[in-house]
Design a protein around this motif. Structure first.
Motif, PDB file in Angstrom:
ATOM      1  N   THR A  37     -49.169 -20.135  54.915  1.00  0.00           N
ATOM      2  CA  THR A  37     -50.266 -20.605  54.081  1.00  0.00           C
ATOM      3  C   THR A  37     -50.284 -22.131  54.130  1.00  0.00           C
ATOM      4  OG1 THR A  37     -48.945 -20.712  52.069  1.00  0.00           O
ATOM      5  CG2 THR A  37     -50.042 -18.613  52.543  1.00  0.00           C
ATOM      6  N   PRO A  38     -51.441 -22.746  53.846  1.00  0.00           N
ATOM      7  CA  PRO A  38     -51.533 -24.208  53.914  1.00  0.00           C
ATOM      8  C   PRO A  38     -50.580 -24.938  52.954  1.00  0.00           C
ATOM      9  CG  PRO A  38     -53.724 -23.232  53.843  1.00  0.00           C
ATOM     10  CD  PRO A  38     -52.744 -22.120  53.596  1.00  0.00           C
ATOM     11  N   ASP A  39     -50.159 -24.278  51.879  1.00  0.00           N
ATOM     12  CA  ASP A  39     -49.299 -24.931  50.888  1.00  0.00           C
ATOM     13  C   ASP A  39     -47.804 -24.773  51.170  1.00  0.00           C
ATOM     14  OD1 ASP A  39     -48.970 -22.269  50.270  1.00  0.00           O
ATOM     15  OD2 ASP A  39     -49.581 -22.451  48.184  1.00  0.00           O
ATOM     16  N   GLY A  40     -47.444 -24.224  52.344  1.00  0.00           N
ATOM     17  CA  GLY A  40     -46.035 -24.144  52.734  1.00  0.00           C
ATOM     18  C   GLY A  40     -45.360 -22.817  52.462  1.00  0.00           C
ATOM     19  N   ALA A  41     -46.088 -21.852  51.931  1.00  0.00           N
ATOM     20  CA  ALA A  41     -45.522 -20.526  51.671  1.00  0.00           C
ATOM     21  C   ALA A  41     -45.766 -19.626  52.886  1.00  0.00           C
ATOM     22  CB  ALA A  41     -46.152 -19.916  50.431  1.00  0.00           C
ATOM     23  N   VAL A  42     -45.243 -18.425  52.812  1.00  0.00           N
ATOM     24  CA  VAL A  42     -45.539 -17.377  53.779  1.00  0.00           C
ATOM     25  C   VAL A  42     -46.143 -16.218  52.997  1.00  0.00           C
ATOM     26  CG1 VAL A  42     -44.516 -15.650  55.330  1.00  0.00           C
ATOM     27  CG2 VAL A  42     -43.796 -18.027  55.484  1.00  0.00           C
ATOM     28  N   GLU A  43     -47.247 -15.674  53.515  1.00  0.00           N
ATOM     29  CA  GLU A  43     -47.927 -14.548  52.888  1.00  0.00           C
ATOM     30  C   GLU A  43     -47.852 -13.363  53.833  1.00  0.00           C
ATOM     31  OE1 GLU A  43     -52.294 -13.557  50.991  1.00  0.00           O
ATOM     32  OE2 GLU A  43     -52.170 -15.024  52.600  1.00  0.00           O
ATOM     33  N   ALA A  44     -47.658 -12.169  53.270  1.00  0.00           N
ATOM     34  CA  ALA A  44     -47.605 -10.960  54.085  1.00  0.00           C
ATOM     35  C   ALA A  44     -48.214  -9.800  53.310  1.00  0.00           C
ATOM     36  CB  ALA A  44     -46.162 -10.626  54.457  1.00  0.00           C
ATOM     37  N   VAL A  45     -48.779  -8.861  54.047  1.00  0.00           N
ATOM     38  CA  VAL A  45     -49.180  -7.567  53.506  1.00  0.00           C
ATOM     39  C   VAL A  45     -48.412  -6.531  54.306  1.00  0.00           C
ATOM     40  CG1 VAL A  45     -51.054  -5.904  53.210  1.00  0.00           C
ATOM     41  CG2 VAL A  45     -51.438  -8.322  52.706  1.00  0.00           C
ATOM     42  N   VAL A  46     -47.728  -5.643  53.588  1.00  0.00           N
ATOM     43  CA  VAL A  46     -46.841  -4.672  54.215  1.00  0.00           C
ATOM     44  C   VAL A  46     -47.233  -3.277  53.741  1.00  0.00           C
ATOM     45  CG1 VAL A  46     -44.440  -4.021  54.511  1.00  0.00           C
ATOM     46  CG2 VAL A  46     -45.017  -6.409  54.176  1.00  0.00           C
ATOM     47  N   GLN A  47     -47.304  -2.332  54.688  1.00  0.00           N
ATOM     48  CA  GLN A  47     -47.730  -0.968  54.351  1.00  0.00           C
ATOM     49  C   GLN A  47     -46.846   0.045  55.051  1.00  0.00           C
ATOM     50  OE1 GLN A  47     -51.611   0.622  55.903  1.00  0.00           O
ATOM     51  NE2 GLN A  47     -52.076   0.566  53.710  1.00  0.00           N
ATOM     52  N   GLY A  48     -46.464   1.070  54.297  1.00  0.00           N
ATOM     53  CA  GLY A  48     -45.658   2.141  54.860  1.00  0.00           C
ATOM     54  C   GLY A  48     -45.011   2.939  53.754  1.00  0.00           C
ATOM     55  N   PRO A  49     -44.038   3.771  54.106  1.00  0.00           N
ATOM     56  CA  PRO A  49     -43.314   4.528  53.091  1.00  0.00           C
ATOM     57  C   PRO A  49     -42.636   3.579  52.096  1.00  0.00           C
ATOM     58  CG  PRO A  49     -42.832   5.359  55.295  1.00  0.00           C
ATOM     59  CD  PRO A  49     -43.598   4.087  55.462  1.00  0.00           C
ATOM     60  N   ALA A  50     -42.611   3.969  50.833  1.00  0.00           N
ATOM     61  CA  ALA A  50     -42.098   3.084  49.783  1.00  0.00           C
ATOM     62  C   ALA A  50     -40.688   2.582  50.075  1.00  0.00           C
ATOM     63  CB  ALA A  50     -42.143   3.796  48.434  1.00  0.00           C
ATOM     64  N   ASP A  51     -39.804   3.436  50.580  1.00  0.00           N
ATOM     65  CA  ASP A  51     -38.428   2.988  50.831  1.00  0.00           C
ATOM     66  C   ASP A  51     -38.364   1.925  51.918  1.00  0.00           C
ATOM     67  OD1 ASP A  51     -39.124   4.928  52.738  1.00  0.00           O
ATOM     68  OD2 ASP A  51     -37.067   5.657  52.942  1.00  0.00           O
ATOM     69  N   ALA A  52     -39.218   2.046  52.947  1.00  0.00           N
ATOM     70  CA  ALA A  52     -39.241   1.050  54.013  1.00  0.00           C
ATOM     71  C   ALA A  52     -39.858  -0.261  53.531  1.00  0.00           C
ATOM     72  CB  ALA A  52     -40.000   1.585  55.226  1.00  0.00           C
ATOM     73  N   VAL A  53     -40.921  -0.177  52.737  1.00  0.00           N
ATOM     74  CA  VAL A  53     -41.527  -1.387  52.160  1.00  0.00           C
ATOM     75  C   VAL A  53     -40.507  -2.094  51.278  1.00  0.00           C
ATOM     76  CG1 VAL A  53     -43.310  -2.268  50.604  1.00  0.00           C
ATOM     77  CG2 VAL A  53     -43.896  -0.552  52.329  1.00  0.00           C
ATOM     78  N   ASN A  54     -39.814  -1.341  50.456  1.00  0.00           N
ATOM     79  CA  ASN A  54     -38.795  -1.938  49.585  1.00  0.00           C
ATOM     80  C   ASN A  54     -37.669  -2.580  50.389  1.00  0.00           C
ATOM     81  OD1 ASN A  54     -40.261  -1.153  47.339  1.00  0.00           O
ATOM     82  ND2 ASN A  54     -39.095   0.733  47.046  1.00  0.00           N
ATOM     83  N   ALA A  55     -37.307  -1.974  51.505  1.00  0.00           N
ATOM     84  CA  ALA A  55     -36.264  -2.548  52.370  1.00  0.00           C
ATOM     85  C   ALA A  55     -36.720  -3.882  52.954  1.00  0.00           C
ATOM     86  CB  ALA A  55     -35.896  -1.568  53.484  1.00  0.00           C
ATOM     87  N   LEU A  56     -37.995  -3.978  53.351  1.00  0.00           N
ATOM     88  CA  LEU A  56     -38.495  -5.247  53.890  1.00  0.00           C
ATOM     89  C   LEU A  56     -38.569  -6.314  52.791  1.00  0.00           C
ATOM     90  CD1 LEU A  56     -39.454  -6.630  56.483  1.00  0.00           C
ATOM     91  CD2 LEU A  56     -41.786  -6.204  55.704  1.00  0.00           C
ATOM     92  N   ILE A  57     -38.947  -5.921  51.602  1.00  0.00           N
ATOM     93  CA  ILE A  57     -38.969  -6.872  50.478  1.00  0.00           C
ATOM     94  C   ILE A  57     -37.554  -7.392  50.219  1.00  0.00           C
ATOM     95  CG2 ILE A  57     -39.356  -7.103  47.997  1.00  0.00           C
ATOM     96  CD1 ILE A  57     -41.710  -5.065  48.394  1.00  0.00           C
ATOM     97  N   GLU A  58     -36.588  -6.513  50.242  1.00  0.00           N
ATOM     98  CA  GLU A  58     -35.191  -6.926  50.054  1.00  0.00           C
ATOM     99  C   GLU A  58     -34.769  -7.891  51.166  1.00  0.00           C
ATOM    100  OE1 GLU A  58     -31.690  -7.401  48.186  1.00  0.00           O
ATOM    101  OE2 GLU A  58     -33.363  -6.232  47.415  1.00  0.00           O
ATOM    102  N   TRP A  59     -35.141  -7.585  52.413  1.00  0.00           N
ATOM    103  CA  TRP A  59     -34.837  -8.473  53.536  1.00  0.00           C
ATOM    104  C   TRP A  59     -35.480  -9.842  53.303  1.00  0.00           C
ATOM    105  CZ3 TRP A  59     -38.076 -11.197  56.649  1.00  0.00           C
ATOM    106  CH2 TRP A  59     -37.490 -11.855  57.721  1.00  0.00           C
ATOM    107  N   ALA A  60     -36.733  -9.866  52.824  1.00  0.00           N
ATOM    108  CA  ALA A  60     -37.473 -11.115  52.637  1.00  0.00           C
ATOM    109  C   ALA A  60     -36.832 -12.039  51.609  1.00  0.00           C
ATOM    110  CB  ALA A  60     -38.921 -10.822  52.242  1.00  0.00           C
ATOM    111  N   HIS A  61     -36.059 -11.499  50.690  1.00  0.00           N
ATOM    112  CA  HIS A  61     -35.378 -12.347  49.703  1.00  0.00           C
ATOM    113  C   HIS A  61     -34.356 -13.268  50.376  1.00  0.00           C
ATOM    114  CE1 HIS A  61     -36.969 -11.201  45.786  1.00  0.00           C
ATOM    115  NE2 HIS A  61     -37.104  -9.988  46.275  1.00  0.00           N
ATOM    116  N   GLY A  62     -33.884 -12.894  51.544  1.00  0.00           N
ATOM    117  CA  GLY A  62     -32.979 -13.749  52.305  1.00  0.00           C
ATOM    118  C   GLY A  62     -33.671 -14.389  53.488  1.00  0.00           C
ATOM    119  N   GLY A  63     -34.430 -13.564  54.229  1.00  0.00           N
ATOM    120  CA  GLY A  63     -35.139 -14.060  55.407  1.00  0.00           C
ATOM    121  C   GLY A  63     -34.175 -14.423  56.517  1.00  0.00           C
ATOM    122  N   PRO A  64     -34.657 -15.184  57.504  1.00  0.00           N
ATOM    123  CA  PRO A  64     -33.785 -15.618  58.590  1.00  0.00           C
ATOM    124  C   PRO A  64     -32.773 -16.652  58.088  1.00  0.00           C
ATOM    125  CG  PRO A  64     -35.961 -16.596  58.816  1.00  0.00           C
ATOM    126  CD  PRO A  64     -36.038 -15.638  57.666  1.00  0.00           C
TER     127      PRO A  64
END
Length: 89
Positions: A37-64
């Motif tokens: 995003t122009p303000d320095g954040a990252v935006e994402a839309v994620v779709q799939g089974p709830a457990d997989a979406v939750n796993a990606l959200i958990e991953w995003a709390h750390g990121g690379p």
């Protein structure tokens, strides 16, 4: 099926966050997109089974390794997505 919008705040641009998220989303068989995003954040839309979406959200709390995520704002999202893309817009 769960669809979630993530607004990821912190030191998340210039640290390979989008590409790392794309790889992780594909590993989890999720659909959607990720972009800077122009303000320095990252935006994402994620779709799939709830457990997989939750796993990606958990991953995003750390990121690379060089990312420093301060917080993630989650909201429900709409739409139907096929595949996961890294957007430049």
């Amino acid at each position: 099926m769960k669809t979630q919008r993530l607004l990821i705040l912190g030191r998340v641009q210039g640290v390979w966050f989008r590409e790392s998220m794309r790889i992780e989303a594909e590993r989890l068989n999720l659909a959607g997109w990720v972009r800077n995003t122009p303000d320095g954040a990252v935006e994402a839309v994620v779709q799939g089974p709830a457990d997989a979406v939750n796993a990606l959200i958990e991953w995003a709390h750390g990121g690379p390794p060089q990312a420093r995520v301060e917080r993630i704002v989650l909201t429900d999202a709409q739409g139907h997505y096929s595949g996961f893309e890294k957007r430049i817009d």
